[in-house]
Design an enzyme around this catalytic site. Structure first.
Site, PDB file in Angstrom:
ATOM      1  N   GLY A   1       0.709  -1.331   0.035  1.00 24.48           N
ATOM      2  CA  GLY A   1      -0.094   0.044   0.099  1.00 24.48           C
ATOM      3  C   GLY A   1       0.944   1.296  -0.091  1.00 24.48           C
TER       4      GLY A   1
ATOM      5  N   LEU B   1      -0.766   7.297   3.873  1.00 26.67           N
ATOM      6  CA  LEU B   1       0.373   6.930   4.832  1.00 26.67           C
ATOM      7  C   LEU B   1       1.631   6.222   4.422  1.00 26.67           C
TER       8      LEU B   1
ATOM      9  N   SER C   1     -22.683  -8.050   3.647  1.00 23.15           N
ATOM     10  CA  SER C   1     -22.998  -9.416   2.959  1.00 23.15           C
ATOM     11  C   SER C   1     -21.690 -10.268   3.283  1.00 23.15           C
TER      12      SER C   1
ATOM     13  N   TYR D   1      -8.619   1.353  17.309  1.00 20.35           N
ATOM     14  CA  TYR D   1      -9.370   0.620  17.729  1.00 20.35           C
ATOM     15  C   TYR D   1      -8.956  -1.014  17.702  1.00 20.35           C
TER      16      TYR D   1
ATOM     17  N   LYS E   1      -7.648  -6.004  12.304  1.00 21.37           N
ATOM     18  CA  LYS E   1      -6.468  -5.228  12.970  1.00 21.37           C
ATOM     19  C   LYS E   1      -6.055  -5.509  14.328  1.00 21.37           C
TER      20      LYS E   1
ATOM     21  N   PRO F   1      -2.000   4.248  14.582  1.00 25.78           N
ATOM     22  CA  PRO F   1      -2.447   5.563  14.591  1.00 25.78           C
ATOM     23  C   PRO F   1      -3.816   5.932  14.730  1.00 25.78           C
TER      24      PRO F   1
HETATM   25  C1  HXC Z   1     -20.890  -2.325   2.175  1.00 29.17           C
HETATM   26  C2  HXC Z   1     -19.665  -2.735   0.829  1.00 29.17           C
HETATM   27  C3  HXC Z   1     -18.971  -1.369   0.835  1.00 29.17           C
HETATM   28  C4  HXC Z   1     -19.578  -0.445   1.781  1.00 29.17           C
HETATM   29  C5  HXC Z   1     -17.888  -2.544  -0.562  1.00 29.17           C
HETATM   30  N1  HXC Z   1     -18.824  -3.418  -0.086  1.00 29.17           N
HETATM   31  N2  HXC Z   1     -18.114  -1.309  -0.032  1.00 29.17           N
HETATM   32  N3  HXC Z   1     -20.463  -3.077   1.449  1.00 29.17           N
HETATM   33  N4  HXC Z   1     -20.634  -0.812   2.416  1.00 29.17           N
HETATM   34  N5  HXC Z   1     -19.140   0.848   1.788  1.00 29.17           N
HETATM   35  C6  HXC Z   1     -19.055  -4.781  -0.312  1.00 29.17           C
HETATM   36  C7  HXC Z   1     -19.340  -5.028  -1.775  1.00 29.17           C
HETATM   37  O1  HXC Z   1     -20.700  -4.777  -2.022  1.00 29.17           O
HETATM   38  C8  HXC Z   1     -18.761  -6.607  -2.062  1.00 29.17           C
HETATM   39  O2  HXC Z   1     -20.055  -7.232  -1.309  1.00 29.17           O
HETATM   40  C9  HXC Z   1     -17.596  -6.727  -1.123  1.00 29.17           C
HETATM   41  O3  HXC Z   1     -17.675  -5.683  -0.337  1.00 29.17           O
HETATM   42  C10 HXC Z   1     -16.342  -6.678  -2.065  1.00 29.17           C
HETATM   43  O4  HXC Z   1     -16.385  -5.301  -2.773  1.00 29.17           O
HETATM   44  P1  HXC Z   1     -15.577  -4.991  -3.976  1.00 29.17           P
HETATM   45  O5  HXC Z   1     -15.701  -3.596  -4.370  1.00 29.17           O
HETATM   46  O6  HXC Z   1     -15.673  -6.247  -5.200  1.00 29.17           O
HETATM   47  O7  HXC Z   1     -14.227  -5.273  -3.363  1.00 29.17           O
HETATM   48  P2  HXC Z   1     -12.650  -4.665  -3.856  1.00 29.17           P
HETATM   49  O8  HXC Z   1     -12.640  -4.184  -5.235  1.00 29.17           O
HETATM   50  O9  HXC Z   1     -11.814  -5.902  -3.523  1.00 29.17           O
HETATM   51  O10 HXC Z   1     -12.135  -3.638  -2.979  1.00 29.17           O
HETATM   52  C11 HXC Z   1     -11.981  -3.455  -1.580  1.00 29.17           C
HETATM   53  C12 HXC Z   1     -12.815  -2.666  -0.671  1.00 29.17           C
HETATM   54  C13 HXC Z   1     -12.342  -1.096  -1.327  1.00 29.17           C
HETATM   55  C14 HXC Z   1     -12.117  -2.878   0.911  1.00 29.17           C
HETATM   56  C15 HXC Z   1     -14.108  -2.842  -0.785  1.00 29.17           C
HETATM   57  O11 HXC Z   1     -13.037  -0.009  -0.332  1.00 29.17           O
HETATM   58  C16 HXC Z   1     -10.902  -1.013  -1.438  1.00 29.17           C
HETATM   59  O12 HXC Z   1     -10.120  -1.308  -2.324  1.00 29.17           O
HETATM   60  N6  HXC Z   1     -10.305  -0.500  -0.254  1.00 29.17           N
HETATM   61  C17 HXC Z   1      -8.798  -0.187  -0.336  1.00 29.17           C
HETATM   62  C18 HXC Z   1      -8.285   1.213   0.325  1.00 29.17           C
HETATM   63  C19 HXC Z   1      -8.875   1.360   1.643  1.00 29.17           C
HETATM   64  O13 HXC Z   1      -9.849   0.927   2.203  1.00 29.17           O
HETATM   65  N7  HXC Z   1      -8.447   2.472   2.485  1.00 29.17           N
HETATM   66  C20 HXC Z   1      -8.761   2.768   3.656  1.00 29.17           C
HETATM   67  C21 HXC Z   1      -8.026   2.218   4.917  1.00 29.17           C
HETATM   68  S1  HXC Z   1      -8.488   3.181   6.432  1.00 29.17           S
HETATM   69  P3  HXC Z   1     -20.759  -8.088  -2.495  1.00 29.17           P
HETATM   70  O14 HXC Z   1     -21.848  -9.024  -1.475  1.00 29.17           O
HETATM   71  O15 HXC Z   1     -21.727  -7.009  -3.187  1.00 29.17           O
HETATM   72  O16 HXC Z   1     -20.155  -8.906  -3.369  1.00 29.17           O
HETATM   73  C22 HXC Z   1      -8.342   2.042   7.645  1.00 29.17           C
HETATM   74  C23 HXC Z   1      -8.412   2.582   9.450  1.00 29.17           C
HETATM   75  C24 HXC Z   1      -8.949   3.734   9.679  1.00 29.17           C
HETATM   76  O17 HXC Z   1      -8.041   0.970   7.457  1.00 29.17           O
HETATM   77  C25 HXC Z   1      -8.954   3.762  11.036  1.00 29.17           C
HETATM   78  C26 HXC Z   1      -9.442   5.284  11.210  1.00 29.17           C
HETATM   79  C27 HXC Z   1      -9.408   5.475  12.898  1.00 29.17           C
HETATM   80  P1  NAP Z   2      -4.925   4.382   1.593  1.00 30.99           P
HETATM   81  O1  NAP Z   2      -4.204   5.528   1.122  1.00 30.99           O
HETATM   82  O2  NAP Z   2      -6.268   3.976   1.097  1.00 30.99           O
HETATM   83  O3  NAP Z   2      -3.923   3.212   1.957  1.00 30.99           O
HETATM   84  C1  NAP Z   2      -4.459   1.761   1.799  1.00 30.99           C
HETATM   85  C2  NAP Z   2      -3.405   0.945   0.557  1.00 30.99           C
HETATM   86  O4  NAP Z   2      -3.779  -0.210   0.479  1.00 30.99           O
HETATM   87  C3  NAP Z   2      -3.645   1.595  -0.823  1.00 30.99           C
HETATM   88  O5  NAP Z   2      -2.644   2.271  -1.384  1.00 30.99           O
HETATM   89  C4  NAP Z   2      -3.995   0.538  -1.455  1.00 30.99           C
HETATM   90  O6  NAP Z   2      -3.686   0.531  -2.743  1.00 30.99           O
HETATM   91  C5  NAP Z   2      -3.657  -0.646  -0.787  1.00 30.99           C
HETATM   92  N1  NAP Z   2      -4.414  -1.803  -0.920  1.00 30.99           N
HETATM   93  C6  NAP Z   2      -5.562  -2.077  -0.585  1.00 30.99           C
HETATM   94  N2  NAP Z   2      -6.066  -3.522  -0.841  1.00 30.99           N
HETATM   95  C7  NAP Z   2      -4.934  -4.065  -1.113  1.00 30.99           C
HETATM   96  C8  NAP Z   2      -4.671  -5.380  -1.641  1.00 30.99           C
HETATM   97  N3  NAP Z   2      -5.687  -6.259  -1.668  1.00 30.99           N
HETATM   98  N4  NAP Z   2      -3.471  -5.376  -2.008  1.00 30.99           N
HETATM   99  C9  NAP Z   2      -2.351  -4.705  -1.781  1.00 30.99           C
HETATM  100  N5  NAP Z   2      -2.552  -3.406  -1.493  1.00 30.99           N
HETATM  101  C10 NAP Z   2      -3.943  -2.970  -1.386  1.00 30.99           C
HETATM  102  O7  NAP Z   2      -5.273   4.632   3.274  1.00 30.99           O
HETATM  103  P2  NAP Z   2      -4.442   5.202   4.520  1.00 30.99           P
HETATM  104  O8  NAP Z   2      -4.941   5.930   5.139  1.00 30.99           O
HETATM  105  O9  NAP Z   2      -3.127   5.815   4.050  1.00 30.99           O
HETATM  106  O10 NAP Z   2      -4.114   3.673   5.088  1.00 30.99           O
HETATM  107  C11 NAP Z   2      -2.849   2.937   5.439  1.00 30.99           C
HETATM  108  C12 NAP Z   2      -2.697   2.339   6.563  1.00 30.99           C
HETATM  109  O11 NAP Z   2      -2.921   2.858   7.794  1.00 30.99           O
HETATM  110  C13 NAP Z   2      -3.761   1.220   6.629  1.00 30.99           C
HETATM  111  O12 NAP Z   2      -3.347  -0.067   7.379  1.00 30.99           O
HETATM  112  C14 NAP Z   2      -4.885   1.914   7.570  1.00 30.99           C
HETATM  113  O13 NAP Z   2      -5.749   0.729   8.220  1.00 30.99           O
HETATM  114  C15 NAP Z   2      -4.038   2.466   8.583  1.00 30.99           C
HETATM  115  N6  NAP Z   2      -4.595   3.654   9.289  1.00 30.99           N
HETATM  116  C16 NAP Z   2      -5.138   4.403   8.823  1.00 30.99           C
HETATM  117  C17 NAP Z   2      -5.923   5.667   9.428  1.00 30.99           C
HETATM  118  C18 NAP Z   2      -6.362   6.778   8.837  1.00 30.99           C
HETATM  119  O14 NAP Z   2      -7.065   7.608   9.537  1.00 30.99           O
HETATM  120  N7  NAP Z   2      -5.898   7.037   7.637  1.00 30.99           N
HETATM  121  C19 NAP Z   2      -5.901   5.351  10.952  1.00 30.99           C
HETATM  122  C20 NAP Z   2      -5.312   4.335  11.406  1.00 30.99           C
HETATM  123  C21 NAP Z   2      -4.526   3.183  10.722  1.00 30.99           C
HETATM  124  P3  NAP Z   2      -4.559  -0.204  -4.092  1.00 30.99           P
HETATM  125  O15 NAP Z   2      -5.907   0.230  -4.150  1.00 30.99           O
HETATM  126  O16 NAP Z   2      -3.537   0.307  -5.489  1.00 30.99           O
HETATM  127  O17 NAP Z   2      -4.392  -1.687  -4.028  1.00 30.99           O
END
Ligand code: HXC
Ligand code: NAP
Length: 212
Positions: free
Chosen positions: A21, A26, A112, A154, A169, A195
Site C-alpha cells: 500500500g 500513509l 454481505s 481500535y 487489526k 495511528p
Molecule cells: C457495504 C460494501 C461497501 C460499503 C464494498 N462493499 N464497499 N458493503 N458498504 N461501503 C462490499 C461489496 O458490495 C462487495 O460485496 C464486497 O464488499 C467487496 O467489494 P469490491 O468492491 O468487489 O471489493 P474490492 O474491489 O476488492 O475492494 C476492496 C474494498 C475497497 C475494501 C471494498 O474499499 C478498497 O479497495 N479499499 C482499499 C483502500 C482502503 O480501504 N483504504 C482505507 C483504509 S483506512 P458483495 O456482496 O456485493 O459482492 C483504515 C483505518 C482507518 O483502514 C482507521 C481510522 C481511525
Molecule cells: P490508503 O491511502 O487507502 O492506503 C491503503 C493502501 O492499501 C492503498 O495504497 C491501496 O492501494 C492498498 N491496498 C488495498 N487493498 C490492497 C490489496 N488487496 N493488496 C495490496 N494493496 C492493497 O489509506 P491510509 O489511510 O493511508 O491507510 C494506510 C494504513 O494506515 C492502513 O493500514 C490503515 O488501516 C492504517 N490507518 C489509517 C488511519 C487513517 O485515519 N487514515 C488510521 C489508523 C490506521 P491499491 O488500491 O492500489 O491496492
C-alpha cells in the site's frame, strides 16, 4: 521540498524497505521519508499506474531508487513475486512494512458475507501472506530483519461500524506480539504502530462518505 525528521541523514543507507500500500496515503508518506534517509524502496499495491507515479515522484525528490511492483496481497503467488522482485533488484530485504488495508463504514447487519470476508482477506490474511513469505525467506537465508505492522487504535478497544476492520487489526496486533516472541530467536523483530484518525483520501472517502 525539505523534509525534516528525527533521524540522521543516511540512517537507512543500504537498507531495503518494502511497503505494501505504498503508493498512497500513509504508506507513501512513510516511504518518502525512508527514501530521504537513503533507503532502497519497494512500493506495492494493486494499481501499478498509481505506484509508478509515486515512485517517480519520490525518486525525483530524493535521488534514491524506488521499485514499483503490482501485488494484491490476497494472492500468495503475487506476494511471492513481490519478495522475489525486491530481492532480485536490491539483493536483500531488511524491512517489511505491512501497511495495505481495506475498510469502509457500514452498520454490521448490512454487510454481505463477501463484504465481511473482503476486509478480513486484505487486512488479516494479506498481512499474514506477506509476513509468512518474507519470514520464510529470511529464516532460510539466516538474515535479520524487521516487520512493522500498521494497526489502529481500535485494535485495542474494538469499534462499531468498522467491525471487520477492527477484528482484522486486532488479529494483526496478536500476530505482531506472537511472532515477536517466536521469531525473536532468528533476529526478526516485530513492531506495530496504531495511528489515530488521519485524513488520507483512502480513509476519508470510505469512513466519512459525502452524505454523512
Ligand atoms: C457495504 C460494501 C461497501 C460499503 C464494498 N462493499 N464497499 N458493503 N458498504 N461501503 C462490499 C461489496 O458490495 C462487495 O460485496 C464486497 O464488499 C467487496 O467489494 P469490491 O468492491 O468487489 O471489493 P474490492 O474491489 O476488492 O475492494 C476492496 C474494498 C475497497 C475494501 C471494498 O474499499 C478498497 O479497495 N479499499 C482499499 C483502500 C482502503 O480501504 N483504504 C482505507 C483504509 S483506512 P458483495 O456482496 O456485493 O459482492 C483504515 C483505518 C482507518 O483502514 C482507521 C481510522 C481511525
Ligand atoms: P490508503 O491511502 O487507502 O492506503 C491503503 C493502501 O492499501 C492503498 O495504497 C491501496 O492501494 C492498498 N491496498 C488495498 N487493498 C490492497 C490489496 N488487496 N493488496 C495490496 N494493496 C492493497 O489509506 P491510509 O489511510 O493511508 O491507510 C494506510 C494504513 O494506515 C492502513 O493500514 C490503515 O488501516 C492504517 N490507518 C489509517 C488511519 C487513517 O485515519 N487514515 C488510521 C489508523 C490506521 P491499491 O488500491 O492500489 O491496492
Amino acid at each position: 521540498m525539505e523534509i525534516k525528521g528525527a533521524l540522521q541523514a543516511d540512517a537507512l543507507k543500504g537498507k531495503t524497505v518494502v511497503i505494501t500500500g505504498g503508493g498512497t496515503g500513509l504508506g507513501k508518506a512513510m516511504g518518502t521519508y525512508f527514501s530521504t534517509l537513503g533507503a532502497n524502496l519497494v512500493i506495492s499495491s494493486r494499481k501499478i499506474e498509481v505506484l509508478q507515479k509515486t515512485a517517480d515522484e519520490i525518486t525525483a525528490l530524493t535521488g534514491n531508487p524506488v521499485l514499483a511492483v503490482a501485488c494484491d496481497i490476497r494472492n500468495i503467488e503475487e506476494v511471492e513475486n513481490l519478495y522475489a522482485q525486491s530481492e532480485a533488484r536490491f539483493g536483500k530485504v531488511d524491512v517489511l512494512l505491512n501497511n495495505a488495508a481495506g475498510n469502509f463504514i457500514s452498520p454490521t447487519e448490512r454487510l454481505s458475507a463477501n463484504a465481511f470476508s473482503t476486509v478480513i482477506d486484505i487486512v488479516l490474511k494479506g498481512t499474514a501472506h506477506c509476513t509468512l513469505t518474507f519470514g520464510k525467506n529470511w529464516i532460510k537465508n539466516k538474515q535479520q530483519a524487521n516487520v512493522l505492522n500498521i494497526i489502529t487504535t481500535y485494535a485495542f478497544t474494538g469499534s462499531g461500524y468498522v467491525v471487520p476492520s477492527a477484528i482484522a487489526k486486532g488479529g494483526v496486533m496478536t500476530m505482531t506480539r506472537s511472532l515477536a516472541v517466536e521469531w525473536g530467536k532468528y533476529g526478526i523483530r516485530h513492531n506495530a504502530i496504531a495511528p489515530g484518525p488521519f485524513p488520507t483520501k483512502g480513509a476519508w472517502d470510505r469512513l466519512l462518505p459525502g452524505e454523512l
